[in-house]
Design an enzyme around this catalytic site. Structure first.
Site, PDB file in Angstrom:
ATOM      1  N   SER A 187     -15.690   8.299 -29.854  1.00 28.25           N
ATOM      2  CA  SER A 187     -16.454   8.946 -30.923  1.00 28.25           C
ATOM      3  C   SER A 187     -17.952   8.750 -30.683  1.00 28.25           C
ATOM      4  O   SER A 187     -18.747   9.660 -30.901  1.00 28.25           O
ATOM      5  CB  SER A 187     -16.068   8.354 -32.280  1.00 28.25           C
ATOM      6  OG  SER A 187     -14.703   8.566 -32.534  1.00 28.25           O
ATOM      7  N   HIS A 198      -7.929  10.917 -29.677  1.00 28.16           N
ATOM      8  CA  HIS A 198      -7.138  10.521 -30.858  1.00 28.16           C
ATOM      9  C   HIS A 198      -5.975  11.492 -31.072  1.00 28.16           C
ATOM     10  O   HIS A 198      -4.851  11.074 -31.358  1.00 28.16           O
ATOM     11  CB  HIS A 198      -8.006  10.551 -32.130  1.00 28.16           C
ATOM     12  CG  HIS A 198      -9.129   9.550 -32.166  1.00 28.16           C
ATOM     13  ND1 HIS A 198     -10.442   9.911 -32.324  1.00 28.16           N
ATOM     14  CD2 HIS A 198      -9.119   8.195 -32.092  1.00 28.16           C
ATOM     15  CE1 HIS A 198     -11.206   8.826 -32.354  1.00 28.16           C
ATOM     16  NE2 HIS A 198     -10.423   7.764 -32.203  1.00 28.16           N
TER      17      HIS A 198
END
Ligand code: PNS
Length: 163
Positions: free
Chosen positions: A129, A18
């Site tokens: 994640s 990210h």
């Protein structure tokens, strides 16, 4: 006119993949709003407040990044924030179908908001994640895959000690 993009997601937690998208996005946009979706249907590891604190810590020296959370439709949130773009990262082909649907639905809902995709950096192509959380849960070393604060917070959550 200031070019503002929304970078939406769950960020449960934020990973280096990210971060890479955000850093590269800043070469295109004047400002990026990192927006956490408040989704009561999901069962996140970190609360929205915890995720906001983590993101604020990660970007505390970046004045062209805003951290926020939102509920409801993303395009409505983008319009409210004066943003004309949604920034998304794309990893492998497996992301494509979902991202394509999301982008086309958003375009149908508001044609003034463009979705911009950046290919994830090769170094981060295999991380998400979910995989980071799973590895951390069992005590694996993930310090090269996430920001330092995330590494510590994951260790805290799973009862491991942070160096
Ligand atoms: O990190 P994620 O979970 O892949 O992010 C998904 C996100 C937040 C981008 C997506 O679920 C979203 O935008 N949700 C808000 C509701 C919405 O506008 N959906 C798209 C049109 S149905």
């Amino acid at each position: 006119m200031e070019k503002i993009a929304i970078y939406p997601g769950s960020f449960d937690p934020i990973t280096n993949g990210h971060l890479d998208i955000i850093e590269r996005g800043l070469n295109i946009f004047d400002k990026i709003i990192v927006a956490i979706l408040c989704n009561p249907a999901k069962n996140p590891l970190f609360t929205v407040e915890e995720r906001i604190d983590i993101l604020k810590e990660c970007f505390r020296d970046n004045h062209n990044i805003e951290i926020d959370s939102f509920g409801g439709l993303l395009v409505d949130y983008a319009a409210k924030k004066g943003a004309h773009a949604i920034l998304r990262g794309m990893r492998a082909v497996s992301d494509f179908d979902y991202e394509f649907q999301l982008a086309l639905m958003n375009r149908r809902l508001n044609r003034d908001v463009q979705t911009v995709f950046l290919m994830t950096g090769l170094r981060w192509i295999y991380i998400s994640s979910s995989t980071v959380k799973e590895a951390a849960r069992f005590g694996a070393d993930i310090d090269e895959l996430v920001p330092y604060i995330v590494n510590c917070k994951l260790k805290e959550k799973f009862g491991h000690s942070c160096k």
